[in-house]
Write an enzyme that holds these catalytic residues in place. Structure first.
Site, short mmCIF file in Angstrom:
data_model
loop_
_atom_site.label_atom_id
_atom_site.label_comp_id
_atom_site.label_asym_id
_atom_site.label_seq_id
_atom_site.Cartn_x
_atom_site.Cartn_y
_atom_site.Cartn_z
N ASN A 299 0.86 -1.19 0.00
CA ASN A 299 0.00 0.00 0.00
C ASN A 299 0.89 1.23 0.00
O ASN A 299 1.51 1.57 1.01
CB ASN A 299 -0.89 -0.05 1.25
CG ASN A 299 -1.65 1.26 1.47
OD1 ASN A 299 -1.80 2.07 0.56
ND2 ASN A 299 -2.14 1.45 2.69
N TRP A 300 0.98 1.90 -1.15
CA TRP A 300 1.89 3.03 -1.27
C TRP A 300 1.33 4.31 -0.64
O TRP A 300 2.03 5.31 -0.56
CB TRP A 300 2.20 3.31 -2.75
CG TRP A 300 2.84 2.16 -3.47
CD1 TRP A 300 3.24 0.96 -2.92
CD2 TRP A 300 3.16 2.11 -4.85
NE1 TRP A 300 3.79 0.18 -3.90
CE2 TRP A 300 3.76 0.85 -5.10
CE3 TRP A 300 3.01 3.00 -5.92
CZ2 TRP A 300 4.19 0.47 -6.37
CZ3 TRP A 300 3.45 2.62 -7.18
CH2 TRP A 300 4.04 1.37 -7.39
N LYS A 301 0.07 4.29 -0.24
CA LYS A 301 -0.57 5.48 0.34
C LYS A 301 -0.40 6.69 -0.61
O LYS A 301 -0.37 6.50 -1.81
CB LYS A 301 -0.01 5.75 1.74
CG LYS A 301 -0.04 4.47 2.61
CD LYS A 301 0.20 4.73 4.05
CE LYS A 301 0.12 3.39 4.80
NZ LYS A 301 0.17 3.51 6.22
N HIS B 146 -9.38 1.05 5.30
CA HIS B 146 -8.05 1.23 5.90
C HIS B 146 -8.19 2.20 7.08
O HIS B 146 -8.99 3.13 7.04
CB HIS B 146 -7.07 1.78 4.86
CG HIS B 146 -5.66 1.82 5.39
ND1 HIS B 146 -5.21 2.83 6.21
CD2 HIS B 146 -4.63 0.95 5.26
CE1 HIS B 146 -3.95 2.57 6.55
NE2 HIS B 146 -3.58 1.44 5.98
N GLU C 158 -6.59 4.63 8.07
CA GLU C 158 -6.44 6.06 7.74
C GLU C 158 -7.72 6.60 7.13
O GLU C 158 -8.10 7.76 7.37
CB GLU C 158 -5.23 6.26 6.82
CG GLU C 158 -3.92 6.10 7.61
CD GLU C 158 -2.75 5.57 6.81
OE1 GLU C 158 -2.79 5.61 5.57
OE2 GLU C 158 -1.79 5.08 7.45
N GLU D 243 -4.92 -5.08 10.96
CA GLU D 243 -3.87 -4.07 11.12
C GLU D 243 -4.11 -3.28 12.40
O GLU D 243 -4.90 -2.32 12.41
CB GLU D 243 -3.91 -3.08 9.96
CG GLU D 243 -3.65 -3.68 8.61
CD GLU D 243 -3.14 -2.61 7.64
OE1 GLU D 243 -2.00 -2.73 7.20
OE2 GLU D 243 -3.88 -1.66 7.36
N GLY E 43 2.79 2.37 10.63
CA GLY E 43 3.71 3.49 10.43
C GLY E 43 4.46 3.90 11.68
O GLY E 43 5.07 4.96 11.73
N SER F 249 3.78 -2.07 10.21
CA SER F 249 5.24 -2.09 10.34
C SER F 249 5.87 -3.43 9.98
O SER F 249 6.80 -3.89 10.63
CB SER F 249 5.67 -1.64 11.75
OG SER F 249 5.28 -0.29 11.97
N GLY G 84 2.98 -1.09 4.26
CA GLY G 84 2.96 0.32 3.89
C GLY G 84 4.36 0.80 3.55
O GLY G 84 4.86 0.58 2.45
N GLY G 85 5.01 1.44 4.52
CA GLY G 85 6.31 2.08 4.31
C GLY G 85 7.32 1.22 3.55
O GLY G 85 7.96 1.72 2.61
P1 PGA Z 1 3.11 0.38 7.57
O1 PGA Z 1 1.63 0.57 7.00
O2 PGA Z 1 3.66 -0.89 6.98
O3 PGA Z 1 3.87 1.60 7.10
O4 PGA Z 1 3.01 0.29 9.05
C1 PGA Z 1 0.75 -0.51 6.90
C2 PGA Z 1 -0.56 -0.05 6.32
O5 PGA Z 1 -0.99 1.07 6.57
O6 PGA Z 1 -1.21 -0.82 5.57
#
Ligand code: PGA
Length: 257
Positions: free
Chosen positions: A10-12, A100, A102, A172, A178, A218, A239-240
């Site tokens: 997930n590149w956000k 998600h 966010e 998650e 993050g 993470s 994510g990251g």
């Molecule tokens: P992260 O994000 O790996 O940067 O913790 C995970 C996500 O939001 O799906």
């Protein structure tokens, strides 16, 4: 029954379409056939890069799936700024993140909205990745399982068994996203198992056995093998670390089990 792990990046809100192309090319270069045989590997770019990445995957026959980070629940209409499921299908998108954390925290996606999106994604023939997870306070209060159970039940409301069996749930924990804090592999395994249990209660054991439950929060090259080695963890939502082709490739390789 063995479930194929799903590793999704997930590149956000990162990378324009040119940067997206470069990342997918590097990723394709870093992956071996054994990696893409062992797991479904999916990239989830921002909307503006979907077309470019889709064309690259198609043109070079890359063994990668394409996902979107969100969508609207209607097929068309006066919804300025929104993107519909049929628009994504046209770009060969096959997965859509729904709910998600966010989106839930920053854009007001309630359980009801998330459920509408899940149903719309399924109706369009794509696979929802239903994201669920508790906050720090909820975990401290001992409510993690109850929160996640409520989110899973609400997310799947009105979804029939045949469709439910095809979907993906991403567990998650919000406090792990993050932050560099990861659930222990024991906790991740237990919570993914608990999600599967809820699916079993809602439908039956057969559906529960088929549904894929990922862990996210993470996930990094250093912890991926431990997390992905657990029996209830059917992959990772990353994510990251998915913004770095080499790191993401290492995580994908950890899914060979
Ligand atoms: P992260 O994000 O790996 O940067 O913790 C995970 C996500 O939001 O799906």
């Amino acid at each position: 029954m063995s479930r194929t792990p799903l590793i999704a990046g997930n590149w956000k809100m990162h990378l324009d379409h040119l940067e997206a192309i470069a990342l997918v090319q590097r990723l394709a270069y870093s992956l071996e056939p054994a990696d893409t045989d062992a797991a479904d590997i999916v990239v989830v770019p921002p909307f503006t890069a979907l077309r470019s990445v889709s064309t690259l995957i198609e043109g070079d026959r890359l063994p990668l799936g394409l996902g979107a980070q969100d969508c609207h629940w209607e097929s068309a209409g006066a919804y300025t700024g929104a993107i519909s499921p049929p628009m994504l299908v046209k770009l060969r998108v096959s997965y859509v993140l729904c709910g998600h954390s966010e989106r839930r925290a920053l854009f007001g996606d309630t359980d009801e909205v998330v459920n509408r999106k899940v149903r719309a994604v399924l109706a369009a023939g794509m696979t929802p990745i239903l994201c669920v997870g508790e906050t720090d306070e909820q975990r401290e209060a001992g409510d993690a399982e109850a929160v996640v159970t409520t989110q899973v039940r609400a997310g799947l409301s009105g979804v029939d068994a045949a469709r439910a069996a095809t979907l993906v749930v991403a567990y998650e924990p919000v406090w792990a996203i993050g932050t560099g804090k990861t659930a222990t592999s024991d906790d991740a395994d237990a919570m993914c198992g608990s999600v599967r249990g809820v699916v079993g209660e809602l439908y039956d054991g057969g559906v529960a056995e088929r549904v894929r439950v990922q862990y996210g929060g993470s996930v990094k090259p250093g912890n991926a093998a431990d997390l992905l080695g657990r029996p209830q963890v059917d992959g990772a939502l990353v994510g990251g670390a998915s913004l770095d082709a080499e790191d993401f490739a290492v995580i994908c390789k950890a899914a060979r089990r």
